[in-house]
Design a protein around this motif. Structure first.
Motif, mmCIF file in Angstrom:
data_model
loop_
_atom_site.group_PDB
_atom_site.id
_atom_site.type_symbol
_atom_site.label_atom_id
_atom_site.label_comp_id
_atom_site.label_asym_id
_atom_site.label_seq_id
_atom_site.Cartn_x
_atom_site.Cartn_y
_atom_site.Cartn_z
ATOM 1 N N ARG A 31 0.769 -1.091 -0.093
ATOM 2 C CA ARG A 31 -0.061 0.030 -0.066
ATOM 3 C C ARG A 31 0.995 1.147 -0.006
ATOM 4 O O ARG A 31 0.453 2.059 -0.755
ATOM 5 C CB ARG A 31 -0.902 -0.019 1.290
ATOM 6 N N LEU A 32 1.894 1.390 0.812
ATOM 7 C CA LEU A 32 2.810 2.344 0.836
ATOM 8 C C LEU A 32 3.567 2.727 -0.498
ATOM 9 O O LEU A 32 3.573 3.749 -1.103
ATOM 10 C CB LEU A 32 3.846 2.282 1.798
ATOM 11 N N LEU A 33 4.025 1.425 -1.219
ATOM 12 C CA LEU A 33 4.379 1.742 -2.494
ATOM 13 C C LEU A 33 3.556 2.099 -3.449
ATOM 14 O O LEU A 33 3.827 2.935 -4.531
ATOM 15 C CB LEU A 33 5.061 0.314 -2.976
ATOM 16 N N ALA A 34 2.410 1.482 -3.417
ATOM 17 C CA ALA A 34 1.335 2.131 -4.312
ATOM 18 C C ALA A 34 0.965 3.728 -4.136
ATOM 19 O O ALA A 34 0.739 4.341 -5.127
ATOM 20 C CB ALA A 34 -0.120 1.314 -4.182
ATOM 21 N N ALA A 35 0.931 4.112 -2.946
ATOM 22 C CA ALA A 35 0.970 5.638 -2.748
ATOM 23 C C ALA A 35 2.078 6.315 -3.354
ATOM 24 O O ALA A 35 1.720 7.309 -3.960
ATOM 25 C CB ALA A 35 0.776 5.917 -1.384
ATOM 26 N N LEU A 36 3.252 5.593 -3.338
ATOM 27 C CA LEU A 36 4.546 6.477 -3.873
ATOM 28 C C LEU A 36 4.413 6.088 -5.415
ATOM 29 O O LEU A 36 4.827 7.195 -6.191
ATOM 30 C CB LEU A 36 5.671 5.857 -3.205
ATOM 31 N N TRP A 37 3.991 5.297 -5.901
ATOM 32 C CA TRP A 37 3.792 4.912 -7.479
ATOM 33 C C TRP A 37 2.867 6.206 -7.885
ATOM 34 O O TRP A 37 3.040 6.718 -9.059
ATOM 35 C CB TRP A 37 3.413 3.576 -7.872
ATOM 36 N N LYS A 38 1.618 6.512 -6.993
ATOM 37 C CA LYS A 38 0.904 7.284 -7.747
ATOM 38 C C LYS A 38 1.348 8.642 -7.679
ATOM 39 O O LYS A 38 1.092 9.459 -8.329
ATOM 40 C CB LYS A 38 -0.447 7.377 -6.770
ATOM 41 N N GLN A 39 2.265 9.002 -6.646
ATOM 42 C CA GLN A 39 2.949 10.480 -6.482
ATOM 43 C C GLN A 39 4.104 10.003 -5.628
ATOM 44 O O GLN A 39 4.002 10.119 -4.122
ATOM 45 C CB GLN A 39 2.083 11.394 -5.671
ATOM 46 N N ASP A 40 5.194 10.102 -6.144
ATOM 47 C CA ASP A 40 6.534 9.808 -5.389
ATOM 48 C C ASP A 40 6.870 11.215 -4.532
ATOM 49 O O ASP A 40 6.564 12.285 -4.927
ATOM 50 C CB ASP A 40 7.605 9.215 -6.194
ATOM 51 N N GLY A 41 7.942 11.046 -3.972
ATOM 52 C CA GLY A 41 8.433 12.405 -3.178
ATOM 53 C C GLY A 41 7.339 12.900 -1.792
ATOM 54 O O GLY A 41 7.825 13.900 -1.697
ATOM 55 N N ARG A 42 6.489 12.031 -1.445
ATOM 56 C CA ARG A 42 5.562 12.534 -0.603
ATOM 57 C C ARG A 42 6.269 12.354 0.714
ATOM 58 O O ARG A 42 7.097 11.555 1.037
ATOM 59 C CB ARG A 42 4.321 11.491 -0.552
ATOM 60 N N THR A 43 5.810 13.082 1.670
ATOM 61 C CA THR A 43 6.342 12.835 3.328
ATOM 62 C C THR A 43 5.722 11.643 4.023
ATOM 63 O O THR A 43 4.546 11.251 3.382
ATOM 64 C CB THR A 43 6.084 14.216 4.028
ATOM 65 N N PRO A 44 6.319 11.335 4.781
ATOM 66 C CA PRO A 44 5.738 10.230 5.604
ATOM 67 C C PRO A 44 4.323 10.624 6.171
ATOM 68 O O PRO A 44 3.236 9.839 6.112
ATOM 69 C CB PRO A 44 6.420 9.869 6.892
ATOM 70 N N GLY A 45 3.971 11.871 6.468
ATOM 71 C CA GLY A 45 2.563 12.193 6.786
ATOM 72 C C GLY A 45 1.869 12.344 5.757
ATOM 73 O O GLY A 45 0.448 11.775 5.912
ATOM 74 N N GLU A 46 2.156 12.881 4.496
ATOM 75 C CA GLU A 46 1.228 12.963 3.480
ATOM 76 C C GLU A 46 1.101 11.301 3.118
ATOM 77 O O GLU A 46 -0.337 11.194 2.541
ATOM 78 C CB GLU A 46 2.031 13.579 2.311
ATOM 79 N N VAL A 47 1.766 10.442 3.081
ATOM 80 C CA VAL A 47 1.535 9.111 2.731
ATOM 81 C C VAL A 47 0.504 8.503 3.847
ATOM 82 O O VAL A 47 -0.473 7.979 3.424
ATOM 83 C CB VAL A 47 2.923 8.129 2.868
ATOM 84 N N ALA A 48 0.638 8.934 5.167
ATOM 85 C CA ALA A 48 -0.205 8.417 6.171
ATOM 86 C C ALA A 48 -1.654 8.727 6.045
ATOM 87 O O ALA A 48 -2.467 8.171 6.092
ATOM 88 C CB ALA A 48 0.293 8.940 7.526
ATOM 89 N N ALA A 49 -1.787 10.300 5.473
ATOM 90 C CA ALA A 49 -3.044 10.837 5.263
ATOM 91 C C ALA A 49 -3.597 10.000 4.096
ATOM 92 O O ALA A 49 -4.912 9.825 4.016
ATOM 93 C CB ALA A 49 -3.072 12.219 4.865
ATOM 94 N N ALA A 50 -2.808 9.526 3.101
ATOM 95 C CA ALA A 50 -3.576 9.018 1.888
ATOM 96 C C ALA A 50 -4.129 7.571 2.351
ATOM 97 O O ALA A 50 -5.050 7.413 1.618
ATOM 98 C CB ALA A 50 -2.367 8.856 0.840
ATOM 99 N N LEU A 51 -3.306 7.070 3.085
ATOM 100 C CA LEU A 51 -3.568 5.598 3.450
ATOM 101 C C LEU A 51 -4.362 5.506 4.741
ATOM 102 O O LEU A 51 -4.805 4.223 5.226
ATOM 103 C CB LEU A 51 -2.232 4.842 3.896
ATOM 104 N N ASN A 52 -4.856 6.827 5.153
ATOM 105 C CA ASN A 52 -5.670 6.480 6.573
ATOM 106 C C ASN A 52 -4.961 5.814 7.567
ATOM 107 O O ASN A 52 -5.659 4.718 8.303
ATOM 108 C CB ASN A 52 -7.102 5.955 6.277
ATOM 109 N N VAL A 53 -3.752 5.951 7.871
ATOM 110 C CA VAL A 53 -2.957 5.495 9.040
ATOM 111 C C VAL A 53 -1.900 6.547 9.749
ATOM 112 O O VAL A 53 -2.273 7.667 9.333
ATOM 113 C CB VAL A 53 -1.856 4.280 8.381
ATOM 114 N N THR A 54 -1.511 6.093 10.635
ATOM 115 C CA THR A 54 -0.794 7.117 11.465
ATOM 116 C C THR A 54 0.526 7.200 10.846
ATOM 117 O O THR A 54 1.107 6.505 10.196
ATOM 118 C CB THR A 54 -0.571 6.707 12.798
ATOM 119 N N THR A 55 1.224 8.468 10.942
ATOM 120 C CA THR A 55 2.389 8.756 10.608
ATOM 121 C C THR A 55 3.576 7.761 11.175
ATOM 122 O O THR A 55 4.351 7.309 10.468
ATOM 123 C CB THR A 55 2.791 10.191 10.840
ATOM 124 N N PRO A 56 3.538 7.603 12.426
ATOM 125 C CA PRO A 56 4.390 6.437 13.093
ATOM 126 C C PRO A 56 4.506 5.173 12.384
ATOM 127 O O PRO A 56 5.259 4.499 12.181
ATOM 128 C CB PRO A 56 4.070 6.381 14.401
#
Length: 119
Positions: A12-37
């Motif tokens: 899921r994390l890879l898929a978020a980066l394939w969609k838009q790479d260079g995201r911050t962990p916080g941006e990825v967390a928001a996109a995946l509906n999980v926590t930043t940690p």
């Protein structure tokens, strides 16, 4: 996904980066509906496995951005090809059905349509 050496959350994390790479962990967390940690912990494992790399933001040195490596990018086609039939099976005939919210709050949805879930 395990056949590709990737766990579900990593995929899921890879898929978020394939969609838009260079995201911050916080941006990825928001996109995946999980926590930043959760993203940071997963990113640590994926960095060690050579699937992603971290780089400091060019404008704000406090930020870290995540980028898939060549190995991480190479997994895109096989993982997406494996996921497509599963998604089609799960969504099936419902995939094209629009879920319109009520036109006015407190009003029932139009006949034949359902309101989006709030869960």
């Amino acid at each position: 996904m395990r056949r590709h050496g990737v766990r579900l959350g990593q995929g899921r994390l890879l898929a978020a980066l394939w969609k838009q790479d260079g995201r911050t962990p916080g941006e990825v967390a928001a996109a995946l509906n999980v926590t930043t940690p959760t993203v940071v912990k997963t990113a640590n494992r994926m960095t060690a496995a050579g699937l992603i790399t971290r780089r400091r933001d060019d404008r704000d040195n406090r930020l870290v951005r995540l980028w898939p490596t060549d190995a991480g990018r190479a997994l895109q086609e096989p993982i997406e090809a494996e996921r497509r039939p599963l998604e089609e099976k799960v969504t099936g005939p419902h995939r094209d059905r629009a879920r319109a919210p009520p036109e006015h709050p407190g009003e029932d949805p139009p006949v034949g349509k359902s309101a989006p879930s709030t869960c």
